[in-house]
Design a protein around this motif. Sequence first.
Motif, PDB file in Angstrom:
ATOM      1  N   GLN A 122      11.560 -23.124 -75.646  1.00 28.83           N
ATOM      2  CA  GLN A 122      11.477 -23.596 -74.212  1.00 28.83           C
ATOM      3  C   GLN A 122      12.657 -23.443 -73.316  1.00 28.83           C
ATOM      4  OE1 GLN A 122       9.845 -27.475 -74.610  1.00 28.83           O
ATOM      5  NE2 GLN A 122       8.530 -27.353 -72.810  1.00 28.83           N
ATOM      6  N   GLN A 123      13.776 -23.812 -73.766  1.00 30.86           N
ATOM      7  CA  GLN A 123      15.057 -23.381 -73.098  1.00 30.86           C
ATOM      8  C   GLN A 123      15.461 -21.917 -72.783  1.00 30.86           C
ATOM      9  OE1 GLN A 123      17.217 -26.289 -75.444  1.00 30.86           O
ATOM     10  NE2 GLN A 123      17.213 -27.656 -73.915  1.00 30.86           N
ATOM     11  N   ALA A 124      15.021 -21.102 -73.807  1.00 31.63           N
ATOM     12  CA  ALA A 124      15.048 -19.625 -73.757  1.00 31.63           C
ATOM     13  C   ALA A 124      14.256 -19.069 -72.468  1.00 31.63           C
ATOM     14  CB  ALA A 124      14.964 -18.967 -75.033  1.00 31.63           C
ATOM     15  N   GLU A 125      13.036 -19.681 -72.589  1.00 30.94           N
ATOM     16  CA  GLU A 125      12.068 -19.448 -71.632  1.00 30.94           C
ATOM     17  C   GLU A 125      12.327 -19.641 -70.186  1.00 30.94           C
ATOM     18  OE1 GLU A 125       8.467 -21.111 -72.802  1.00 30.94           O
ATOM     19  OE2 GLU A 125       8.044 -19.692 -74.464  1.00 30.94           O
ATOM     20  N   MET A 126      12.936 -21.076 -70.030  1.00 32.42           N
ATOM     21  CA  MET A 126      13.714 -21.568 -68.742  1.00 32.42           C
ATOM     22  C   MET A 126      14.813 -20.584 -68.458  1.00 32.42           C
ATOM     23  SD  MET A 126      12.899 -24.233 -67.433  1.00 32.42           S
ATOM     24  CE  MET A 126      14.389 -24.262 -66.418  1.00 32.42           C
ATOM     25  N   GLY A 127      15.773 -20.089 -69.182  1.00 29.14           N
ATOM     26  CA  GLY A 127      16.742 -19.262 -68.808  1.00 29.14           C
ATOM     27  C   GLY A 127      16.143 -18.100 -68.113  1.00 29.14           C
ATOM     28  N   ALA A 128      15.158 -17.607 -68.815  1.00 28.28           N
ATOM     29  CA  ALA A 128      14.574 -16.087 -68.481  1.00 28.28           C
ATOM     30  C   ALA A 128      13.961 -16.190 -66.946  1.00 28.28           C
ATOM     31  CB  ALA A 128      13.553 -15.672 -69.380  1.00 28.28           C
ATOM     32  N   HIS A 129      13.150 -17.460 -66.953  1.00 27.05           N
ATOM     33  CA  HIS A 129      12.446 -17.635 -65.677  1.00 27.05           C
ATOM     34  C   HIS A 129      13.549 -17.907 -64.488  1.00 27.05           C
ATOM     35  CE1 HIS A 129       9.736 -19.570 -62.532  1.00 27.05           C
ATOM     36  NE2 HIS A 129      10.529 -20.644 -62.625  1.00 27.05           N
ATOM     37  N   PHE A 130      14.524 -18.414 -64.967  1.00 27.15           N
ATOM     38  CA  PHE A 130      15.630 -18.660 -63.741  1.00 27.15           C
ATOM     39  C   PHE A 130      16.409 -17.368 -63.397  1.00 27.15           C
ATOM     40  CE2 PHE A 130      20.527 -19.590 -63.752  1.00 27.15           C
ATOM     41  CZ  PHE A 130      20.491 -20.162 -62.548  1.00 27.15           C
ATOM     42  N   GLU A 131      16.516 -16.511 -64.468  1.00 29.18           N
ATOM     43  CA  GLU A 131      17.139 -15.129 -64.114  1.00 29.18           C
ATOM     44  C   GLU A 131      16.284 -14.242 -63.242  1.00 29.18           C
ATOM     45  OE1 GLU A 131      17.998 -13.884 -68.164  1.00 29.18           O
ATOM     46  OE2 GLU A 131      19.746 -15.547 -68.148  1.00 29.18           O
ATOM     47  N   GLU A 132      15.051 -14.452 -63.605  1.00 28.84           N
ATOM     48  CA  GLU A 132      13.916 -13.506 -63.069  1.00 28.84           C
ATOM     49  C   GLU A 132      13.816 -13.998 -61.456  1.00 28.84           C
ATOM     50  OE1 GLU A 132      10.316 -12.802 -61.020  1.00 28.84           O
ATOM     51  OE2 GLU A 132      10.251 -14.718 -62.533  1.00 28.84           O
ATOM     52  N   VAL A 133      14.026 -15.160 -61.030  1.00 29.38           N
ATOM     53  CA  VAL A 133      14.000 -15.704 -59.750  1.00 29.38           C
ATOM     54  C   VAL A 133      15.117 -15.500 -59.105  1.00 29.38           C
ATOM     55  CG1 VAL A 133      13.698 -17.960 -58.444  1.00 29.38           C
ATOM     56  CG2 VAL A 133      12.312 -17.813 -60.420  1.00 29.38           C
ATOM     57  N   MET A 134      16.338 -15.642 -59.845  1.00 33.63           N
ATOM     58  CA  MET A 134      17.672 -14.984 -59.161  1.00 33.63           C
ATOM     59  C   MET A 134      17.591 -13.847 -58.713  1.00 33.63           C
ATOM     60  SD  MET A 134      19.888 -17.598 -59.146  1.00 33.63           S
ATOM     61  CE  MET A 134      19.906 -19.251 -59.634  1.00 33.63           C
ATOM     62  N   LEU A 135      17.140 -12.930 -59.733  1.00 29.36           N
ATOM     63  CA  LEU A 135      16.992 -11.369 -59.173  1.00 29.36           C
ATOM     64  C   LEU A 135      16.186 -11.241 -58.049  1.00 29.36           C
ATOM     65  CD1 LEU A 135      16.646  -9.666 -62.994  1.00 29.36           C
ATOM     66  CD2 LEU A 135      18.620  -9.160 -60.840  1.00 29.36           C
ATOM     67  N   ARG A 136      15.195 -11.911 -57.981  1.00 31.63           N
ATOM     68  CA  ARG A 136      14.238 -11.630 -56.881  1.00 31.63           C
ATOM     69  C   ARG A 136      14.729 -12.123 -55.631  1.00 31.63           C
ATOM     70  NH1 ARG A 136       9.874 -14.629 -58.809  1.00 31.63           N
ATOM     71  NH2 ARG A 136      10.005 -16.305 -57.345  1.00 31.63           N
ATOM     72  N   ARG A 137      15.404 -13.104 -55.545  1.00 35.55           N
ATOM     73  CA  ARG A 137      16.071 -13.549 -54.380  1.00 35.55           C
ATOM     74  C   ARG A 137      17.400 -12.968 -54.170  1.00 35.55           C
ATOM     75  NH1 ARG A 137      13.245 -16.624 -50.578  1.00 35.55           N
ATOM     76  NH2 ARG A 137      15.254 -15.153 -49.710  1.00 35.55           N
ATOM     77  N   ASP A 195      22.596 -15.965 -49.375  1.00 33.04           N
ATOM     78  CA  ASP A 195      21.859 -16.452 -48.267  1.00 33.04           C
ATOM     79  C   ASP A 195      21.239 -17.874 -48.646  1.00 33.04           C
ATOM     80  OD1 ASP A 195      19.793 -16.933 -46.427  1.00 33.04           O
ATOM     81  OD2 ASP A 195      18.236 -15.752 -47.694  1.00 33.04           O
ATOM     82  N   PRO A 196      21.423 -18.630 -47.525  1.00 30.32           N
ATOM     83  CA  PRO A 196      21.392 -20.233 -47.944  1.00 30.32           C
ATOM     84  C   PRO A 196      19.878 -20.669 -48.029  1.00 30.32           C
ATOM     85  CG  PRO A 196      22.713 -19.934 -45.700  1.00 30.32           C
ATOM     86  CD  PRO A 196      22.269 -18.745 -46.413  1.00 30.32           C
ATOM     87  N   ALA A 197      19.200 -19.671 -47.291  1.00 29.62           N
ATOM     88  CA  ALA A 197      17.402 -19.912 -47.547  1.00 29.62           C
ATOM     89  C   ALA A 197      17.112 -19.788 -48.878  1.00 29.62           C
ATOM     90  CB  ALA A 197      16.790 -19.010 -46.452  1.00 29.62           C
ATOM     91  N   ALA A 198      17.711 -18.514 -49.372  1.00 31.66           N
ATOM     92  CA  ALA A 198      17.351 -18.030 -50.974  1.00 31.66           C
ATOM     93  C   ALA A 198      17.923 -19.172 -51.978  1.00 31.66           C
ATOM     94  CB  ALA A 198      18.174 -17.001 -51.324  1.00 31.66           C
ATOM     95  N   VAL A 199      19.018 -19.775 -51.507  1.00 30.96           N
ATOM     96  CA  VAL A 199      19.596 -20.815 -52.410  1.00 30.96           C
ATOM     97  C   VAL A 199      18.664 -22.049 -52.459  1.00 30.96           C
ATOM     98  CG1 VAL A 199      21.301 -22.473 -52.643  1.00 30.96           C
ATOM     99  CG2 VAL A 199      22.003 -20.065 -52.349  1.00 30.96           C
ATOM    100  N   ALA A 200      18.376 -22.438 -51.284  1.00 25.13           N
ATOM    101  CA  ALA A 200      17.507 -23.602 -50.967  1.00 25.13           C
ATOM    102  C   ALA A 200      16.062 -23.431 -51.805  1.00 25.13           C
ATOM    103  CB  ALA A 200      17.210 -24.016 -49.574  1.00 25.13           C
ATOM    104  N   GLU A 201      15.421 -22.224 -51.477  1.00 26.47           N
ATOM    105  CA  GLU A 201      14.211 -21.817 -52.280  1.00 26.47           C
ATOM    106  C   GLU A 201      14.501 -21.886 -53.707  1.00 26.47           C
ATOM    107  OE1 GLU A 201      11.499 -18.209 -52.882  1.00 26.47           O
ATOM    108  OE2 GLU A 201      12.136 -18.312 -50.691  1.00 26.47           O
TER     109      GLU A 201
END
Length: 231
Positions: A122-137, A195-201
Amino acid sequence: MSHPNRERADRILDAAGELLLRMGYRKVAIDDVARAVGIGKGTVYLHWRTKELLFQALMMRESADLTDELLALIKADPAMILPHRMIPGSFLITHRRPLVMAMLRGNADMFGSLGDLALRKQQAEMGAHFEEVMLRRGLIRADVPHVTYALRAATLGFYFGDTVSDEFEGIPLEERAEVLAHLIRSAFEPPGEPDPAAVAEVAAELSSTLEELVSGFRNGIYAHDPAKAPG
């Protein structure tokens, strides 16, 4: 409203955690846990039918508490989600929890058959999700080859380095976290201010994902709560 059964369950988990650190999973018996709490063995079985379920509940509680700490940091400052703050922040929180550290290091003696816990997945999946969102923004550089692998490998070195060699064991934990922050910032984040908007999102999205994770853990911990049992 707190339930007496819930309080007793927590006392059982506290005792199980102390015994686990002292003796390791294989050597701890339900008898030992019951004795440490001052209750009968049957009472422990009321909460968890097997030793394995008891220790899974213990690790769920650890993971939920750890995630709550992380959530509090993000709530206090959404910029906490930037990789160079989030990764060292998690590093510090994790190192202050000996049970989580032992679980991460897959200490077989400590955990026996619990080593392949679903929690890790579960934690590995979380990490992957986090990285994907970071890349996108645009909060992680897009030009790093195999960025997820690179980020994970760089971070894991900080968790496992001292299991390979004791050469750097004199470096205090806080300083190690600062080194990790510097590495992540310079190698993986784009130059300039984010970008503050990206950070907030991202902070909002990550927080809601983490909150779901915590409520899943909390439900699992007391899944066999006698308060919920029929009759």
